[in-house]
Design a protein around this motif. Structure first.
Motif, PDB file in Angstrom:
ATOM      1  N   SER A  86       0.858  -1.155   0.043  1.00 26.66           N
ATOM      2  CA  SER A  86       0.020   0.026  -0.022  1.00 26.66           C
ATOM      3  C   SER A  86       0.686   1.450   0.013  1.00 26.66           C
ATOM      4  N   ILE A  87       0.454   2.482  -0.142  1.00 27.78           N
ATOM      5  CA  ILE A  87       1.117   3.455  -0.231  1.00 27.78           C
ATOM      6  C   ILE A  87       1.280   4.301   1.036  1.00 27.78           C
ATOM      7  N   CYS A  88      -0.040   4.477   1.858  1.00 29.12           N
ATOM      8  CA  CYS A  88       0.109   5.147   2.771  1.00 29.12           C
ATOM      9  C   CYS A  88      -1.253   4.954   3.769  1.00 29.12           C
ATOM     10  N   PHE A  89      -1.265   5.544   4.967  1.00 29.00           N
ATOM     11  CA  PHE A  89      -2.219   5.323   5.526  1.00 29.00           C
ATOM     12  C   PHE A  89      -3.654   6.161   5.549  1.00 29.00           C
ATOM     13  N   TYR A  90      -4.808   5.739   5.890  1.00 31.20           N
ATOM     14  CA  TYR A  90      -5.936   6.559   5.567  1.00 31.20           C
ATOM     15  C   TYR A  90      -6.805   6.891   6.765  1.00 31.20           C
ATOM     16  N   HIS A  91      -7.096   7.949   6.821  1.00 33.57           N
ATOM     17  CA  HIS A  91      -7.615   8.697   8.170  1.00 33.57           C
ATOM     18  C   HIS A  91      -9.033   8.889   7.824  1.00 33.57           C
ATOM     19  N   TYR A 122       3.255   0.886  -7.397  1.00 37.09           N
ATOM     20  CA  TYR A 122       4.028  -0.112  -8.318  1.00 37.09           C
ATOM     21  C   TYR A 122       5.451  -0.864  -7.589  1.00 37.09           C
ATOM     22  N   PRO A 123       6.262  -0.016  -7.216  1.00 36.12           N
ATOM     23  CA  PRO A 123       7.351  -0.518  -6.512  1.00 36.12           C
ATOM     24  C   PRO A 123       7.112  -1.340  -5.341  1.00 36.12           C
ATOM     25  N   LEU A 125       4.136  -2.962  -4.599  1.00 38.18           N
ATOM     26  CA  LEU A 125       3.814  -4.325  -5.133  1.00 38.18           C
ATOM     27  C   LEU A 125       4.661  -5.230  -5.833  1.00 38.18           C
ATOM     28  N   ASN A 126       5.478  -4.531  -6.572  1.00 37.65           N
ATOM     29  CA  ASN A 126       6.407  -5.481  -7.303  1.00 37.65           C
ATOM     30  C   ASN A 126       7.322  -6.150  -6.260  1.00 37.65           C
ATOM     31  N   SER A 127       7.972  -5.266  -5.009  1.00 33.58           N
ATOM     32  CA  SER A 127       8.572  -5.978  -4.095  1.00 33.58           C
ATOM     33  C   SER A 127       7.837  -7.117  -3.486  1.00 33.58           C
ATOM     34  N   THR A 128       6.733  -6.884  -3.268  1.00 31.47           N
ATOM     35  CA  THR A 128       5.954  -8.326  -2.751  1.00 31.47           C
ATOM     36  C   THR A 128       6.045  -9.453  -3.650  1.00 31.47           C
ATOM     37  N   LEU A 129       5.608  -9.152  -5.053  1.00 32.49           N
ATOM     38  CA  LEU A 129       5.583 -10.015  -6.043  1.00 32.49           C
ATOM     39  C   LEU A 129       6.865 -10.784  -6.079  1.00 32.49           C
ATOM     40  N   VAL A 130       8.106  -9.940  -6.147  1.00 38.56           N
ATOM     41  CA  VAL A 130       9.281 -10.594  -6.066  1.00 38.56           C
ATOM     42  C   VAL A 130       9.577 -11.640  -4.931  1.00 38.56           C
ATOM     43  N   LYS A 131       9.350 -11.251  -3.655  1.00 37.79           N
ATOM     44  CA  LYS A 131       9.379 -12.047  -2.688  1.00 37.79           C
ATOM     45  C   LYS A 131       8.672 -13.324  -2.588  1.00 37.79           C
ATOM     46  N   MET A 132       7.597 -13.347  -3.632  1.00 40.46           N
ATOM     47  CA  MET A 132       6.712 -14.513  -3.601  1.00 40.46           C
ATOM     48  C   MET A 132       7.310 -15.440  -5.123  1.00 40.46           C
ATOM     49  N   GLN A 161     -10.202   1.586 -12.667  1.00 43.18           N
ATOM     50  CA  GLN A 161      -9.114   2.355 -13.356  1.00 43.18           C
ATOM     51  C   GLN A 161      -7.664   2.096 -12.783  1.00 43.18           C
ATOM     52  N   LEU A 162      -7.590   1.987 -11.295  1.00 44.34           N
ATOM     53  CA  LEU A 162      -6.438   1.705 -10.731  1.00 44.34           C
ATOM     54  C   LEU A 162      -5.955   0.176 -11.276  1.00 44.34           C
ATOM     55  N   SER A 163      -6.779  -0.774 -11.300  1.00 47.59           N
ATOM     56  CA  SER A 163      -6.157  -2.193 -11.849  1.00 47.59           C
ATOM     57  C   SER A 163      -5.605  -1.888 -13.308  1.00 47.59           C
ATOM     58  N   ASP A 164      -6.470  -1.254 -14.168  1.00 45.50           N
ATOM     59  CA  ASP A 164      -5.921  -0.890 -15.369  1.00 45.50           C
ATOM     60  C   ASP A 164      -4.711  -0.364 -15.386  1.00 45.50           C
ATOM     61  N   SER A 165      -4.657   0.591 -14.603  1.00 44.80           N
ATOM     62  CA  SER A 165      -3.141   1.459 -14.624  1.00 44.80           C
ATOM     63  C   SER A 165      -2.139   0.470 -14.210  1.00 44.80           C
ATOM     64  N   LEU A 166      -2.246  -0.139 -13.118  1.00 42.24           N
ATOM     65  CA  LEU A 166      -1.074  -0.940 -12.615  1.00 42.24           C
ATOM     66  C   LEU A 166      -0.743  -2.088 -13.604  1.00 42.24           C
TER      67      LEU A 166
END
Ligand SMILES: [Zn+2]
Ligand SMILES: [Zn+2]
Length: 271
Positions: A86-91, A122-123, A125-132, A161-166
């Motif tokens: 994720s990118i950040c926390f949501y309040h 992207y970076p 999510l990519n880091s998680t995918l690499v670990k997997m 929109q987010l899924s398409d962009s990623l």
């Protein structure tokens, strides 16, 4: 030259649709300036862009990790992935830059903003995918669909929109794996209510409706079997709907499932 042409079209577009800051709403210069341009996208004014960068470094008060490494999310997901990118926390109900940007994502179909968010995610999510041991290119990207009434109101689904962009960044494809079937608004329910409601809110897109014609598979099980699926949502609150999405993908024999979101709420004590 290509860059100059791109910039020229950006300026023309911005003269017609004057861009405003996704957080404070301030009108931005149609000519991209240094300082309010991040990754070539004009989404925030200079001051909000700085706040956004700060928000990305905020630590969880319970586990002292940034949102992408926060371990306070429901245990269910850790069976399948090392962390939830994720990118950040949501309040919720706050006036901070991330809360306002997330509201902007829901209200305006701003391609630049979705692309901006995708570039930031992207970076991680990519880091998680690499670990997997998975390559993003070998993944199917999808999203948790909104209720039809919310889509009718805004005219688009920000998850899509987010899924398409990623997917584009990973050189992969994005498909509507899930369909919304109803359910109440999650935020009005308690934990048990949310879980039960999530089960009633989405289902597999069994007949592959909305899929391109060249896909030869006859049903979702044939399509998902043995594949890696990345499921995107904008905000992770209790994770009930995302959990339901993972269970549905697994029931269709997906090999790996990875969930990712733009922002997470603090969840300690609400597992
Ligand atoms: Zn601003
Ligand atoms: Zn935490």
């Amino acid at each position: 030259m290509r860059y100059r042409a791109k910039k020229f079209f950006a300026v023309v577009k911005n003269l017609i649709f004057v861009p405003t800051c996704a957080s404070c709403g301030e009108r931005l210069s149609p000519i991209p300036e240094k300082g309010n341009m991040t990754y070539d996208k004009v989404c925030f004014c200079k001051s909000c862009a700085e706040k956004w960068e700060m928000a990305k470094t905020e630590m969880c008060p319970a586990c002292f990790n940034v949102s992408g490494k926060c371990t306070c999310t429901p245990d269910f997901f850790f069976k399948y992935q090392p962390e939830i990118p994720s990118i950040c926390f949501y309040h919720p109900d706050s006036q901070d830059v991330q809360s306002k940007a997330i509201i902007s994502m829901k209200r305006r179909c701003d391609t630049e903003l979705f692309e901006f968010m995708a570039i930031d995610l992207y970076p991680r999510l990519n880091s998680t995918l690499v670990k997997m041991g998975i390559s993003g290119e070998d993944c199917i990207f999808t999203w948790v669909p909104r209720k039809a009434s919310s889509i009718n109101e805004s005219g688009f689904d920000q998850g899509k929109q987010l899924s398409d962009s990623l997917a584009k960044l990973f050189k992969a494809k994005s498909y509507p794996i899930f369909l919304r079937i109803g359910g109440k608004e999650q935020k009005k329910l308690d934990k048990t209510g949310r879980r039960a409601n999530a089960k009633r809110s989405i289902k597999l897109n069994s007949s592959l409706s909305g899929f391109p014609l060249w896909i030869k598979e006859k049903n979702i099980e044939e399509f998902l079997g043995g594949k890696n699926v990345v499921i995107i949502d904008d905000v992770l609150t209790s994770g009930s709907t995302l959990r339901q999405a993972v269970e549905l993908a697994k029931s269709a024999k997906a090999k790996n499932t990875v969930v990712a979101c733009i922002a997470k709420t603090y969840l300690k004590g609400d597992k």
